[in-house]
Every structure is written in C-alpha cells, then in structure tokens.
Scaffold this motif. Structure first.
Motif, short mmCIF file in Angstrom:
data_model
loop_
_atom_site.label_atom_id
_atom_site.label_comp_id
_atom_site.label_asym_id
_atom_site.label_seq_id
_atom_site.Cartn_x
_atom_site.Cartn_y
_atom_site.Cartn_z
N ALA A 133 8.34 10.15 -26.21
CA ALA A 133 8.80 8.57 -26.30
C ALA A 133 9.24 8.25 -24.86
CB ALA A 133 9.69 8.47 -27.14
N LEU A 134 9.84 8.86 -24.11
CA LEU A 134 10.73 8.66 -22.78
C LEU A 134 9.61 8.43 -22.22
CD1 LEU A 134 14.12 10.99 -22.73
CD2 LEU A 134 13.62 7.74 -23.10
N ALA A 135 8.59 8.73 -21.98
CA ALA A 135 7.33 9.27 -21.31
C ALA A 135 6.37 8.46 -20.76
CB ALA A 135 6.46 10.59 -21.49
N ALA A 136 7.22 7.37 -22.00
CA ALA A 136 6.02 6.07 -22.93
C ALA A 136 5.59 4.82 -21.70
CB ALA A 136 6.11 6.00 -24.25
N PRO A 137 6.83 4.99 -21.18
CA PRO A 137 6.74 3.28 -20.17
C PRO A 137 6.20 4.26 -18.52
CG PRO A 137 9.11 3.94 -20.47
CD PRO A 137 8.24 5.19 -21.76
N LEU A 138 5.54 5.48 -18.27
CA LEU A 138 4.83 6.13 -17.45
C LEU A 138 3.12 5.29 -17.59
CD1 LEU A 138 6.09 9.81 -16.96
CD2 LEU A 138 6.91 7.50 -15.76
N TRP A 139 2.82 5.00 -18.90
CA TRP A 139 1.61 4.78 -19.04
C TRP A 139 1.65 3.47 -17.86
CZ3 TRP A 139 -2.51 7.42 -20.91
CH2 TRP A 139 -3.79 6.16 -21.05
N VAL A 140 2.37 2.43 -18.71
CA VAL A 140 2.46 0.45 -17.55
C VAL A 140 2.63 1.34 -16.64
CG1 VAL A 140 3.52 -0.87 -17.58
CG2 VAL A 140 3.94 -0.08 -20.51
#
Length: 120
Positions: free
Chosen positions: A95-102
């Motif tokens: 879940a912490l990696a989700a902003p990496l998508w943006v």
C-alpha cells in the motif's frame, strides 16, 4: 479500512512491478550502449583516433556506472516485492508503494536511464 489497504496494495504491487520492469529494460539498454561504445572505442583505436577512443571509452564507463546503479535499483524493487510477505506486513508495504504509480508517470529516471549518447 482493510478494503482500502487491499486496493492500495494491489495498486502498489502494480507500481512495483512497473518500476522493476522499467529498470530491467533500462539495464538492457545500458548494457547495449556499453557494448556499442566499447566496440566503437576499439575501432577508433585501430584507426588511430585517440580523441574518439577517449570519448567512447568514457561513454562505456558511464554506461557501466548506469548499469551498476540499475542493478542496485532493480534489486531494491525485487526486494520490495519479495521480502514483505515473509515478514508478515505485505499489505501495508505494498500500500505504501501505491503513490509510486502516480509518481512514475512523471517520467523520472529510476535506475539511471538517459545520459550521453554515443556518436560517430
């Protein structure tokens, strides 16, 4: 709350996989660039073109540095993908990696892409 973390974890895994894939592709391009620059340096040396040989040797060294950095970054991506399930906090780590998508859409240089191009 669990559903939000699960959705973010799925997005995070996708972001990690995309980062790993991009880094591996850049690693391959860097290896090809290093091989080409080394070959052109040898051609320049045979022709007696010392300036061209020095430039292409430097380009090969830069490509090797990018490749080493890319190997490190790809190991970090792979570690982020593999280690959390063994430690028991996979949903939170992903879940912490989700902003990496943006952030990945900015066109950053994770893994050290770009650099000087080899010229003839």
């Amino acid at each position: 709350m669990q559903a939000i973390v699960a959705v973010l974890a799925v997005i995070g895994v996708a972001a990690i996989l995309r980062g790993l894939a991009r880094t591996i592709v850049r690693l391959g391009l860097s290896a090809a660039e290093e091989s080409t620059a080394s070959g052109l340096a040898q051609v320049s040396a045979r022709r007696g073109d010392l300036t061209g040989m020095a430039e292409r040797t430097e380009a090969a060294h830069q490509a090797r540095r990018r490749r080493r950095r890319g190997l490190l970054v790809s190991a970090l991506w792979a570690g982020w993908l593999v280690v959390p399930p063994f430690l028991g906090w996979a949903p939170q780590a992903y879940a912490l990696a989700a902003p990496l998508w943006v952030l990945g859409r900015r066109g950053g240089t994770a893994g050290g892409g770009g650099g000087d191009k080899v010229t003839r």
